[in-house]
Design a protein around this motif. Structure first.
Motif, mmCIF file in Angstrom:
data_model
loop_
_atom_site.group_PDB
_atom_site.id
_atom_site.type_symbol
_atom_site.label_atom_id
_atom_site.label_comp_id
_atom_site.label_asym_id
_atom_site.label_seq_id
_atom_site.Cartn_x
_atom_site.Cartn_y
_atom_site.Cartn_z
ATOM 1 N N UNK A 114 0.884 -1.222 -0.023
ATOM 2 C CA UNK A 114 -0.082 0.044 -0.016
ATOM 3 C C UNK A 114 0.923 1.508 0.034
ATOM 4 N N UNK A 115 0.499 2.186 -0.723
ATOM 5 C CA UNK A 115 1.014 3.541 -0.542
ATOM 6 C C UNK A 115 0.286 4.485 0.453
ATOM 7 N N UNK A 116 0.909 5.073 1.302
ATOM 8 C CA UNK A 116 -0.187 5.972 2.127
ATOM 9 C C UNK A 116 0.648 7.181 2.074
ATOM 10 N N UNK A 117 -0.534 8.342 2.308
ATOM 11 C CA UNK A 117 -0.043 9.448 2.116
ATOM 12 C C UNK A 117 -0.802 10.444 3.557
ATOM 13 N N UNK A 118 0.039 10.941 4.234
ATOM 14 C CA UNK A 118 -0.496 11.695 5.290
ATOM 15 C C UNK A 118 -0.566 12.897 5.380
ATOM 16 N N UNK A 154 4.944 4.764 -4.348
ATOM 17 C CA UNK A 154 5.260 5.874 -3.637
ATOM 18 C C UNK A 154 5.944 6.975 -4.624
ATOM 19 N N UNK A 155 6.757 6.500 -5.748
ATOM 20 C CA UNK A 155 7.357 7.504 -6.637
ATOM 21 C C UNK A 155 6.416 8.189 -7.368
ATOM 22 N N UNK A 158 4.399 10.822 -5.049
ATOM 23 C CA UNK A 158 5.486 11.947 -4.918
ATOM 24 C C UNK A 158 5.446 12.872 -6.053
ATOM 25 N N UNK A 159 5.364 12.218 -7.250
ATOM 26 C CA UNK A 159 5.378 12.906 -8.460
ATOM 27 C C UNK A 159 4.132 14.016 -8.454
ATOM 28 N N UNK A 160 2.894 13.289 -8.202
ATOM 29 C CA UNK A 160 1.581 14.059 -8.148
ATOM 30 C C UNK A 160 1.403 15.019 -7.179
ATOM 31 N N UNK A 168 6.515 18.751 -0.028
ATOM 32 C CA UNK A 168 7.341 19.100 1.148
ATOM 33 C C UNK A 168 6.508 18.938 2.668
ATOM 34 N N UNK A 169 5.174 18.945 2.182
ATOM 35 C CA UNK A 169 4.018 19.087 3.357
ATOM 36 C C UNK A 169 3.393 17.576 3.360
ATOM 37 N N UNK A 170 3.637 16.808 2.645
ATOM 38 C CA UNK A 170 2.751 15.491 3.006
ATOM 39 C C UNK A 170 3.641 14.336 3.360
ATOM 40 N N UNK A 171 3.581 13.398 4.072
ATOM 41 C CA UNK A 171 4.239 12.081 4.324
ATOM 42 C C UNK A 171 3.767 11.008 3.436
ATOM 43 N N UNK A 172 4.838 10.663 2.758
ATOM 44 C CA UNK A 172 4.350 9.449 1.688
ATOM 45 C C UNK A 172 4.894 8.135 2.225
ATOM 46 N N UNK A 173 4.400 7.041 2.351
ATOM 47 C CA UNK A 173 4.841 5.813 2.999
ATOM 48 C C UNK A 173 4.638 4.609 1.877
ATOM 49 N N UNK A 174 5.418 3.582 2.057
ATOM 50 C CA UNK A 174 5.000 2.477 1.259
ATOM 51 C C UNK A 174 5.221 1.246 2.408
ATOM 52 N N UNK A 175 3.869 0.310 2.288
ATOM 53 C CA UNK A 175 4.132 -0.546 3.158
ATOM 54 C C UNK A 175 4.623 -1.602 2.532
#
Length: 308
Positions: A114-118, A154-155, A158-160, A168-175
């Motif tokens: 999963x790709x997670x965006x906080x 995740x890549x 981040x590009x979007x 720079x304001x979001x946290x992007x994680x990959x499970x």
């Protein structure tokens, strides 16, 4: 039971009852389904004649084509006194993204990641714009400020975000891959986060609308060439409308009795049954500046797993 011809008449009446009439959307369907495989350019007069039986007059076609040109979907060329239109560069890219879903229903195997965006640390003015973009990318909201996607990596996320100036304001994680891939709580979460019940209702309406035509085709299958073109166009128009709402989730995350599977099979079956007669109609009624449209290219025959 109604005949196939009566079913096509019902489909036309259903399209005409909707307000506003989606002429621009139908024109994009005609380009994507019919014109792009045959070189991509057509005389405006030919397009008007194709849509007249659906209840769209020449003036409405011209107005809609002008609007689609302004919105960069179409581009025009004048040859003598005639105007010829094709999908623009941006229009073709949008077409490829949207129509790939329609004709190729098989999902690639899911890795279980999963790709997670906080967005919990994002300033409020940016948050709604980013939420809208994540929604367009088919992210689901798992919790306030937490968005998830099972196939976008995740890549790509981040590009979007970079395009929005929000990376720079979001946290992007990959499970990591989880076992089991789709536990019961996860499936329930997916059902809520992507509102699969509502999407299932849209698929059910599509099935209700087109099942009578499929039954009639199995009984007598005497549709004329023009009727086949109309039925095929309205079939893809309606299926595409539902597909635009579909986040294309991995099969493992969908309900066991998922209406989307039945809708794809029904669309494929009807399309395969009537497309050849529709193509013969198009052979005689579409024109480019050089004459009749060329025959469909090889990619056309790869639709729905292969056309005869």
């Amino acid at each position: 039971m109604p005949s196939a011809s009566e079913c096509v008449t019902t489909l036309i009446e259903e399209f005409q009852r909707r307000r506003p009439i989606r002429t621009g959307s139908l024109i994009i369907t005609v380009y994507g389904d019919t014109i792009v495989p045959r070189g991509g350019t057509v005389w405006l007069g030919s397009l008007s004649k194709l849509l007249e039986p659906v209840g769209i007059n020449e003036r409405l076609v011209r107005t809609s084509v002008y609007r689609l040109t302004r919105e960069t979907w179409l581009q025009g060329e004048k040859v003598g006194r005639r105007s010829y239109y094709s999908l623009s560069g941006p229009g073709r890219r949008r077409f490829e993204q949207a129509f790939k879903r329609v004709y190729h229903g098989v999902q690639a195997p899911w890795s279980g990641q999963w790709t997670l965006v906080l967005l919990t640390q994002m300033e409020t003015p940016h948050r709604q714009k980013v939420r809208d973009e994540l929604d367009w990318l088919s992210f689901g909201q798992f919790a306030p400020g937490l968005f998830a996607h099972p196939t976008l990596n995740r890549t790509e996320a981040i590009a979007a975000l970079k395009e929005l100036g929000a990376a720079d304001e979001a946290i992007v994680l990959q499970t990591e891959t989880m076992e089991p891939l789709a536990s019961k709580p996860l499936r329930l979460q997916v059902r809520d986060s992507w509102n699969l019940d509502e999407l299932g209702e849209h698929y059910q309406r599509f099935l209700t609308l087109f099942r009578p035509l499929w039954r009639a085709l199995n009984e007598e299958n005497h549709l004329g060439e023009e009727e086949c073109f109309i039925a095929r166009t309205l079939l893809i128009q309606e299926y595409r409308r539902v597909q635009l709402r579909d986040p294309q989730l991995p099969d493992e995350l969908l309900p066991t009795a998922w209406e989307g599977r039945n809708a794809h099979q029904l669309c494929r079956n009807i399309y395969r049954t009537i497309y050849q007669r529709a193509e013969r109609w198009l052979d005689r009624h579409l024109e480019t500046a050089e004459g009749p449209l060329p025959a469909p290219g090889p990619s056309f025959y790869q639709r729905f797993g292969g056309l005869d």
